[in-house]
Design a protein around this motif. Structure first.
Motif, PDB file in Angstrom:
ATOM      1  N   SER A 152       0.846  -1.187   0.000  1.00  0.00           N
ATOM      2  CA  SER A 152       0.000   0.000   0.000  1.00  0.00           C
ATOM      3  C   SER A 152       0.881   1.236   0.000  1.00  0.00           C
ATOM      4  CB  SER A 152      -0.908   0.017   1.241  1.00  0.00           C
ATOM      5  OG  SER A 152      -0.147   0.297   2.410  1.00  0.00           O
ATOM      6  N   TYR A 162      -2.222   1.270   7.702  1.00  0.00           N
ATOM      7  CA  TYR A 162      -3.145   0.710   6.712  1.00  0.00           C
ATOM      8  C   TYR A 162      -4.308   0.005   7.410  1.00  0.00           C
ATOM      9  CZ  TYR A 162      -4.912  -2.076   2.819  1.00  0.00           C
ATOM     10  OH  TYR A 162      -5.715  -2.649   1.873  1.00  0.00           O
ATOM     11  N   CYS A 334      -1.672  -5.501   3.079  1.00  0.00           N
ATOM     12  CA  CYS A 334      -3.067  -5.939   3.153  1.00  0.00           C
ATOM     13  C   CYS A 334      -3.179  -7.082   4.156  1.00  0.00           C
ATOM     14  CB  CYS A 334      -3.522  -6.408   1.771  1.00  0.00           C
ATOM     15  SG  CYS A 334      -5.185  -7.108   1.749  1.00  0.00           S
ATOM     16  N   ALA A 379      -6.662  -3.729  -2.876  1.00  0.00           N
ATOM     17  CA  ALA A 379      -5.220  -3.471  -2.966  1.00  0.00           C
ATOM     18  C   ALA A 379      -4.748  -3.663  -4.394  1.00  0.00           C
ATOM     19  CB  ALA A 379      -4.461  -4.410  -2.024  1.00  0.00           C
TER      20      ALA A 379
END
Length: 471
Positions: A152, A162, A334, A379
């Motif tokens: 990310s 995140y 993620c 993502a």
């Protein structure tokens, strides 16, 4: 004209097998020098080159690179590196993930009748033989692919950034999916209401509600203390204490390593029984996990060795699934929410670890699950390629049910009953659970920027949203 025919010398199969065994010791491929160094019987360089060429010709090895950078790798490892496709449910078969050739072999082995499988105990060499950053359960290609999918824009920001941004989504998804893999019968919407309002779903056992609420507390620990958590006794024991709260016969066992023998139903595997050995092995697992540098290798290592050791009286699989998220949350990748993972595929993968010390099927599950999680959190939406065939097949019915919920101004409790009833009436039994999940996910993801695809007007959406978010 005279033709000269040169007859190639027959190479004994046992010599070729010896070369294959040597190459197999290198997860990411090996040079001729590497192979020669571990050969059981030293061969001249040219002889070894001929053996390698023949194995490449037989498609048992693959040659990568050129010159001094060339590496030989087992063909099956190369095949595993291919992107795994979407989950498929065939009319004559159960829902299962696509698996590698080795994964299929493990699946067949662990599905033999229990009486036909050899009882085995904890193999201490399984953990002893793992050398962090030298041994790899995930190949370099797999680790790179997972990073490309999971990265990310927050990778340089504080740990947990995140996860905090998508916290509500992670909380529901991971709580529900991890509980579902334990046989919990809460639906996604029922989980949402329980976590948001504390509303216990009708007809559910108290332990199911407790299991989901325990997940909530454990996930909050991972996200809120992202900078402090790690593979240490504090983190893992506290995860266990939170996940097992009010679920163990002996409340004192929460967060403590077990001092009693345990059995695992459906398997011939017998975990360690001596408390001292359990503690020694637990500390060794944590020490090696901490030393692993790659977050995905670290995550998968936890999924393998924590349930294999069974350090606690119960709830070991849940601890391993949440522990797998420690490096992902820490590195702003993620998270792994186990979305869509079939319970049977996950259990088969663990059985392969328990009974055979083989990780390939569980690895297939891990890779596939992470791809699905990445798609869930947008993502890398393109990483899965083809659209979900289930959604395509039931597109019209999904549309109608979502549309009816909104136009009927249903709250979450009313929607749960309506969706389940629609599934019972119009979807065959083996696909009903999946249908309910898809529709509930669509409803939870509705916003004023995507309602047009369901032919919902802004005024209709706003009216429904007030009811939907009310307690």
């Amino acid at each position: 004209m005279c033709h000269i025919v040169i007859m190639s010398k027959h190479i004994p199969q046992n010599e070729l097998d010896a070369v294959l065994r040597a190459v197999g010791q290198f997860t990411e491929g090996a040079s001729i020098k590497d192979i020669s160094a571990v050969m059981e019987k030293l061969l001249p360089r040219r002889t070894l080159q001929r053996r390698l060429r023949q194995l490449v010709a037989q498609k048992k090895l693959v040659l990568k690179g050129r010159g001094r950078g060339s590496r030989y790798i087992e063909k099956v490892k190369v095949e595993l590196d291919a992107t795994l496709p979407s989950l498929k449910v065939e009319s004559h078969a159960e829902a299962y993930i696509p698996v590698s050739r080795e994964g299929e072999q493990i699946k067949q082995a662990v599905r033999k009748p229990v009486q036909n499988r050899q009882p085995v105990g904890y193999n201490r060499e399984f953990i002893d033989d793992y050398i962090p950053n030298t041994t790899f359960y995930l190949s370099l290609e797999i680790r790179q692919r997972l990073y490309e999918m999971g990265q990310s824009s927050d990778d340089h920001r504080p740990a947990g950034t995140y996860a905090r941004q998508v916290f509500n989504r992670i909380l529901i998804d991971l709580s529900w999916n991890s509980s579902r893999l334990e046989g919990n019968t809460y639906s996604l919407l029922e989980t949402d209401r329980l976590l948001e309002f504390g509303e216990v779903a009708e007809g559910k056992q108290a332990k199911e509600s407790q299991m989901i609420l325990n997940h909530k507390a454990a996930i909050e620990l991972l996200v809120e203390q992202a900078r402090e958590i790690g593979f240490n006794s504090y983190t893992i024991c506290n995860l266990h204490a939170l996940l097992s709260d009010n679920l163990l016969a002996d409340p004192r066992a929460c967060g403590r390593l077990r001092a009693i023998p345990v059995g695992i139903s459906g398997t011939v595997y017998i975990p360690l029984e001596m408390p001292q050995l359990i503690k020694e092995s637990f500390l060794k697992v944590l020490e090696k996990a901490t030393a692993i540098e790659n977050p995905f290798e670290q995550a998968f290592f936890a999924m393998v060795h924590l349930p294999y050791l069974q350090p606690f009286e119960d709830v070991n699989k849940r601890v391993s699934r949440l522990s797998a998220n420690i490096p992902l949350i820490r590195d702003n990748l993620c998270p792994l929410s186990f979305v869509d993972v079939p319970e049977k595929a996950y259990i088969d993968g663990l059985m392969g670890v328990y009974e055979l010390n083989r990780i390939e099927l569980l690895r297939d599950v891990f890779i596939w699950a992470y791809e699905r999680s990445c798609a869930r959190y947008s993502a890398v939406r393109s990483s899965l390629g083809e659209p979900d065939p289930f959604r395509l097949r039931h597109r019209a019915l999904i549309f109608n049910v979502v549309n009816d919920v909104v136009h009927g101004v249903m709250n979450k409790k009313m929607a749960v009953s309506f969706i389940k009833q629609s599934a019972v009436e119009k979807i065959e039994l083996k696909e009903q659970e999946r249908f309910v999940e898809v529709v509930e996910t669509e409803l939870m993801g509705l916003h004023d920027g995507n309602i047009a695809r369901y032919r919902i007007r802004p005024v209709e959406y706003e009216k429904w949203k007030i009811t939907w978010t009310a307690q």
